[in-house]
Design an enzyme around this catalytic site. Structure first.
Site, PDB file in Angstrom:
ATOM      1  N   GLY A   1       0.861  -1.019  -0.072  1.00 22.94           N
ATOM      2  CA  GLY A   1       0.013   0.076  -0.175  1.00 22.94           C
ATOM      3  C   GLY A   1       0.731   1.206  -0.013  1.00 22.94           C
ATOM      4  O   GLY A   1       2.009   1.217   0.335  1.00 22.94           O
ATOM      5  N   CYS A   2       0.323   2.509  -0.296  1.00 23.92           N
ATOM      6  CA  CYS A   2       0.942   3.626  -0.308  1.00 23.92           C
ATOM      7  C   CYS A   2       1.323   4.115   0.696  1.00 23.92           C
ATOM      8  O   CYS A   2       2.650   4.394   1.045  1.00 23.92           O
ATOM      9  CB  CYS A   2       0.217   4.643  -1.061  1.00 23.92           C
TER      10      CYS A   2
END
Length: 334
Positions: free
Chosen positions: A153-154
């Site tokens: 994920g970011c």
């Protein structure tokens, strides 16, 4: 040349993948697809994302059957919703493709995690076991032979790049959990219109307090508990994370710098600051994660920045693909 399919190409991260793959000397785009029900089906990618006009003018083809697109495809990038990736990845793997999944569908090897944080029952525990977590700077040895890569994920990318060398190096007093305050641009919520993402509604506000799915993702891969609070900022793209930690007694500024340098001195997509801390404007549109820090006594503050659509999504996916197939790690990225 690797025949490459991009699924979910209409979104922001999908468009960035299109740009990277199009200029990659060892990849060729075989098709860009969206769901059969998508309003974007049949449109040109360059009509949705005009920065691609005259560069990539391919149509977005509706996909209802994987078999219509998987023949002779080597690489598949899934820029799709978690449940969609969950269903599509096994089919592409069965067809002999190497799959890079940008969703959260295979990031954590724990079926209960998906029921609690994603709201669906995971049907492929064997793929959770097989999937390699694509934190590129740390998992290159596993990426070399992986067929299913779960792109992080970011928020977790910046958090883990900041904390992992410090935790693995034994510098942190983990009786005080690291506190991660992170702010992301609105593009992190995706391209679909929503009142909460509209210009007049967005200001600066926390969300998912104590409940955000990226907290357990971060903790699972660090092997340490953290407090994570995401914030939505009133800007299009980019992530800035301010991480507060307690150092073990006697740990110095020089030791922190040395651990980070040993971890990332030869890693081209992590840029360390010798002085000061990063600003968001210096990473937007670029594939880097920038990291700086300050020490006062036993208190450590780490600041990390990245473009949520690039190092937090598309660029890291392509970086993982480069590692997987033995290309230069930064091929097509810089």
């Amino acid at each position: 040349m690797l025949n490459t399919l991009i699924v979910g190409a209409s979104g922001y991260a999908g468009a960035e993948l299109v740009s990277y793959v199009n200029r990659h000397p060892h990849m060729t785009i075989t098709a860009l697809t969206v769901s059969a029900q998508s309003n974007d089906a049949g449109k040109l990618i360059s009509d949705l994302h005009p920065q691609l006009k005259g560069i990539v003018d391919l149509p977005l083809q509706p996909m209802s059957d994987v078999r219509d697109f998987s023949a002779d495809v080597d690489v598949v990038f899934l820029a799709t919703a978690h449940e969609v990736s969950h269903d599509l990845a096994p089919q592409f793997l069965q067809a002999g493709c190497v799959v890079f999944d940008l969703s959260g569908a295979f990031r954590v090897n724990d079926r209960a995690f998906y029921e609690k944080y994603y709201g669906f029952t995971h049907q492929y525990p064997e793929l959770l076991e097989q999937a390699v977590y694509g934190l590129a700077e740390w998992n290159a040895d596993k990426l070399n032979t992986a067929n299913l890569i779960a792109v992080p994920g970011c928020y977790p990318t910046a958090a883990q790049l900041s904390l992992k060398p410090l935790i693995d190096g034994g510098l942190l007093d983990l009786t005080q959990w690291p506190v991660i305050n992170a702010t992301s641009g609105v593009s992190g919520a995706g391209r679909k219109a929503a009142i909460s993402n509209s210009f007049c509604e967005v200001s600066l506000q926390p969300y998912g307090v104590f409940t955000h799915r990226h907290q357990p993702e971060i903790a699972a891969h660090l092997g340490a508990e953290v407090i994570f609070t995401p914030h939505l900022g009133n800007f299009p793209r980019g992530i800035l994370e301010t991480i507060t930690c307690r150092l073990k007694a006697g740990v110095t500024h020089a030791q922190v710098a040395d651990v980070l340098q040993k971890a990332y001195g030869d890693k081209p997509l992590v840029r360390l600051y010798d002085k000061g801390v990063p600003a968001l404007k210096n990473v937007v549109g670029l594939p880097f994660c920038d990291i700086g820090f300050a020490v006062q006594g036993e208190h450590l503050i780490v600041v990390a920045t990245e473009d949520n659509l690039l190092k937090g999504a598309a660029a890291q996916a392509v970086q993982c693909a480069n590692i997987r197939f033995g290309f230069a790690e930064t091929q097509s990225l810089i």
